[in-house]
Scaffold this motif. Structure first.
Motif, PDB file in Angstrom:
ATOM      1  N   ASN A 171     135.177  30.001  86.877  1.00  0.00           N
ATOM      2  CA  ASN A 171     134.632  29.518  85.607  1.00  0.00           C
ATOM      3  C   ASN A 171     133.121  29.661  85.631  1.00  0.00           C
ATOM      4  OD1 ASN A 171     137.216  27.443  85.988  1.00  0.00           O
ATOM      5  ND2 ASN A 171     136.924  28.209  83.919  1.00  0.00           N
ATOM      6  N   CYS A 172     132.579  30.271  84.599  1.00  0.00           N
ATOM      7  CA  CYS A 172     131.142  30.466  84.396  1.00  0.00           C
ATOM      8  C   CYS A 172     130.472  31.334  85.462  1.00  0.00           C
ATOM      9  CB  CYS A 172     130.414  29.131  84.224  1.00  0.00           C
ATOM     10  SG  CYS A 172     130.674  28.416  82.579  1.00  0.00           S
ATOM     11  N   GLU A 173     131.235  32.154  86.169  1.00  0.00           N
ATOM     12  CA  GLU A 173     130.642  33.161  87.044  1.00  0.00           C
ATOM     13  C   GLU A 173     130.149  34.284  86.138  1.00  0.00           C
ATOM     14  OE1 GLU A 173     131.772  35.962  90.889  1.00  0.00           O
ATOM     15  OE2 GLU A 173     133.329  34.751  89.961  1.00  0.00           O
ATOM     16  N   VAL A 174     128.931  34.728  86.337  1.00  0.00           N
ATOM     17  CA  VAL A 174     128.325  35.727  85.448  1.00  0.00           C
ATOM     18  C   VAL A 174     128.180  37.060  86.176  1.00  0.00           C
ATOM     19  CG1 VAL A 174     126.338  36.295  83.990  1.00  0.00           C
ATOM     20  CG2 VAL A 174     127.016  33.895  84.291  1.00  0.00           C
ATOM     21  N   PHE A 175     128.679  38.116  85.532  1.00  0.00           N
ATOM     22  CA  PHE A 175     128.527  39.475  86.028  1.00  0.00           C
ATOM     23  C   PHE A 175     127.547  40.169  85.088  1.00  0.00           C
ATOM     24  CE2 PHE A 175     132.800  37.970  86.897  1.00  0.00           C
ATOM     25  CZ  PHE A 175     132.890  38.151  88.272  1.00  0.00           C
ATOM     26  N   VAL A 176     126.476  40.712  85.652  1.00  0.00           N
ATOM     27  CA  VAL A 176     125.446  41.345  84.839  1.00  0.00           C
ATOM     28  C   VAL A 176     125.548  42.863  85.025  1.00  0.00           C
ATOM     29  CG1 VAL A 176     122.983  41.470  84.293  1.00  0.00           C
ATOM     30  CG2 VAL A 176     123.964  39.329  85.203  1.00  0.00           C
ATOM     31  N   TYR A 177     125.684  43.572  83.902  1.00  0.00           N
ATOM     32  CA  TYR A 177     125.808  45.027  83.910  1.00  0.00           C
ATOM     33  C   TYR A 177     124.648  45.658  83.157  1.00  0.00           C
ATOM     34  CZ  TYR A 177     130.550  44.367  85.551  1.00  0.00           C
ATOM     35  OH  TYR A 177     131.642  44.008  86.302  1.00  0.00           O
ATOM     36  N   GLU A 178     124.194  46.775  83.677  1.00  0.00           N
ATOM     37  CA  GLU A 178     123.219  47.623  83.002  1.00  0.00           C
ATOM     38  C   GLU A 178     124.017  48.793  82.427  1.00  0.00           C
ATOM     39  OE1 GLU A 178     119.742  48.650  81.484  1.00  0.00           O
ATOM     40  OE2 GLU A 178     119.711  47.068  82.995  1.00  0.00           O
ATOM     41  N   ALA A 179     123.995  48.939  81.101  1.00  0.00           N
ATOM     42  CA  ALA A 179     124.771  49.987  80.448  1.00  0.00           C
ATOM     43  C   ALA A 179     123.845  50.968  79.757  1.00  0.00           C
ATOM     44  CB  ALA A 179     125.729  49.366  79.433  1.00  0.00           C
ATOM     45  N   LYS A 180     124.135  52.268  79.941  1.00  0.00           N
ATOM     46  CA  LYS A 180     123.403  53.343  79.260  1.00  0.00           C
ATOM     47  C   LYS A 180     124.438  54.332  78.758  1.00  0.00           C
ATOM     48  CE  LYS A 180     119.244  52.883  81.925  1.00  0.00           C
ATOM     49  NZ  LYS A 180     117.957  53.403  82.054  1.00  0.00           N
ATOM     50  N   GLY A 181     124.458  54.533  77.446  1.00  0.00           N
ATOM     51  CA  GLY A 181     125.463  55.419  76.874  1.00  0.00           C
ATOM     52  C   GLY A 181     126.844  54.856  77.127  1.00  0.00           C
ATOM     53  N   GLU A 182     127.689  55.644  77.785  1.00  0.00           N
ATOM     54  CA  GLU A 182     129.048  55.204  78.091  1.00  0.00           C
ATOM     55  C   GLU A 182     129.191  54.743  79.535  1.00  0.00           C
ATOM     56  OE1 GLU A 182     131.895  58.149  76.948  1.00  0.00           O
ATOM     57  OE2 GLU A 182     131.014  58.387  74.966  1.00  0.00           O
ATOM     58  N   ALA A 183     128.108  54.749  80.307  1.00  0.00           N
ATOM     59  CA  ALA A 183     128.171  54.364  81.717  1.00  0.00           C
ATOM     60  C   ALA A 183     127.545  52.992  81.919  1.00  0.00           C
ATOM     61  CB  ALA A 183     127.433  55.405  82.561  1.00  0.00           C
ATOM     62  N   ALA A 184     128.038  52.293  82.934  1.00  0.00           N
ATOM     63  CA  ALA A 184     127.482  50.985  83.263  1.00  0.00           C
ATOM     64  C   ALA A 184     127.567  50.787  84.777  1.00  0.00           C
ATOM     65  CB  ALA A 184     128.258  49.885  82.549  1.00  0.00           C
ATOM     66  N   ARG A 185     126.731  49.869  85.257  1.00  0.00           N
ATOM     67  CA  ARG A 185     126.794  49.520  86.674  1.00  0.00           C
ATOM     68  C   ARG A 185     126.505  48.039  86.825  1.00  0.00           C
ATOM     69  NH1 ARG A 185     121.754  49.282  89.383  1.00  0.00           N
ATOM     70  NH2 ARG A 185     120.044  49.752  87.981  1.00  0.00           N
ATOM     71  N   LEU A 186     127.168  47.432  87.798  1.00  0.00           N
ATOM     72  CA  LEU A 186     126.973  46.015  88.104  1.00  0.00           C
ATOM     73  C   LEU A 186     125.628  45.853  88.800  1.00  0.00           C
ATOM     74  CD1 LEU A 186     128.282  43.142  88.201  1.00  0.00           C
ATOM     75  CD2 LEU A 186     129.151  43.766  90.458  1.00  0.00           C
ATOM     76  N   VAL A 187     124.772  44.977  88.271  1.00  0.00           N
ATOM     77  CA  VAL A 187     123.459  44.771  88.875  1.00  0.00           C
ATOM     78  C   VAL A 187     123.308  43.361  89.458  1.00  0.00           C
ATOM     79  CG1 VAL A 187     122.271  46.546  87.536  1.00  0.00           C
ATOM     80  CG2 VAL A 187     122.370  44.212  86.645  1.00  0.00           C
ATOM     81  N   ALA A 188     124.187  42.431  89.088  1.00  0.00           N
ATOM     82  CA  ALA A 188     124.120  41.080  89.644  1.00  0.00           C
ATOM     83  C   ALA A 188     125.428  40.343  89.416  1.00  0.00           C
ATOM     84  CB  ALA A 188     122.969  40.291  89.021  1.00  0.00           C
TER      85      ALA A 188
END
Length: 191
Positions: A171-188
């Protein structure tokens, strides 16, 4: 675009380890505190858009984290929780042998009758993310549920199976993604 993806705060059914699915319960006191803690962790982050499933536990969590009225939260049924069918409201350990196997290892076992299958979860979550990632927002909060977050993460992380099934999101765990166009990556991963 930065996507802050999180599971809603705790409800009484979560506390009792019951399958919650589409049951529309409010946050309990712990869930409200969890959302407040995420708000503090994300202090200084301004969201251009705030999305949640249509279920009030997600809408309330989104409102508390973003510091906006619930009316400003954009609701999207594509990120509603999984339909657990006949397992709704049951203890995780009392869903029945086949339902438990499916929920633990959906890549290996068939979906039991009445429960939403993985293909449906992947289809609706991909549709939501494709639309989201076409937007012009730079910072977006998305609040949803433990089941549907798995294909959302699978899509964002480009997993061949389309899922990040384990470990189960808290509960309330946050996944931060950096998205560009159709691609994304987990950053935190903020726990």
């Amino acid at each position: 675009m930065k996507i802050y993806l999180t599971r809603h705060g705790q409800t009484d059914l979560n506390r009792k380890h019951l399958m919650q699915g589409r049951s529309d319960l409010p946050l309990n006191e712990t869930g409200i505190l969890q959302a407040g803690e995420v708000k503090r962790k994300l202090e200084g982050v301004s969201f251009d858009a705030v999305y949640a499933s249509c279920l009030r536990r997600a809408v309330t969590t989104a409102s508390l984290i973003a510091g906006c009225p619930e009316e400003e939260v954009r609701r999207d049924a594509r990120i509603n929780e999984v339909d657990f069918g006949p397992c709704e409201g049951r203890k995780y350990t009392q869903m029945g042998f086949f339902a438990t196997l499916y929920w633990m290892f959906p890549e290996l076992f068939p979906v039991p009758s009445g429960m939403e299958d993985v293909a449906s979860m992947r289809k609706r979550s991909a549709s939501f993310l494709q639309d989201l990632m076409k937007g012009k927002e730079e910072s977006v909060l998305v609040v949803c549920h433990g089941g549907i977050i798995r294909p959302l993460r699978g899509y964002l992380e480009g997993k061949k199976s389309g899922l990040v099934w384990r470990p189960r999101p808290k509960n309330c765990e946050v996944f931060v993604y950096e998205a560009k166009g159709e691609a994304a990556r987990l950053v935190a991963d903020l726990r």
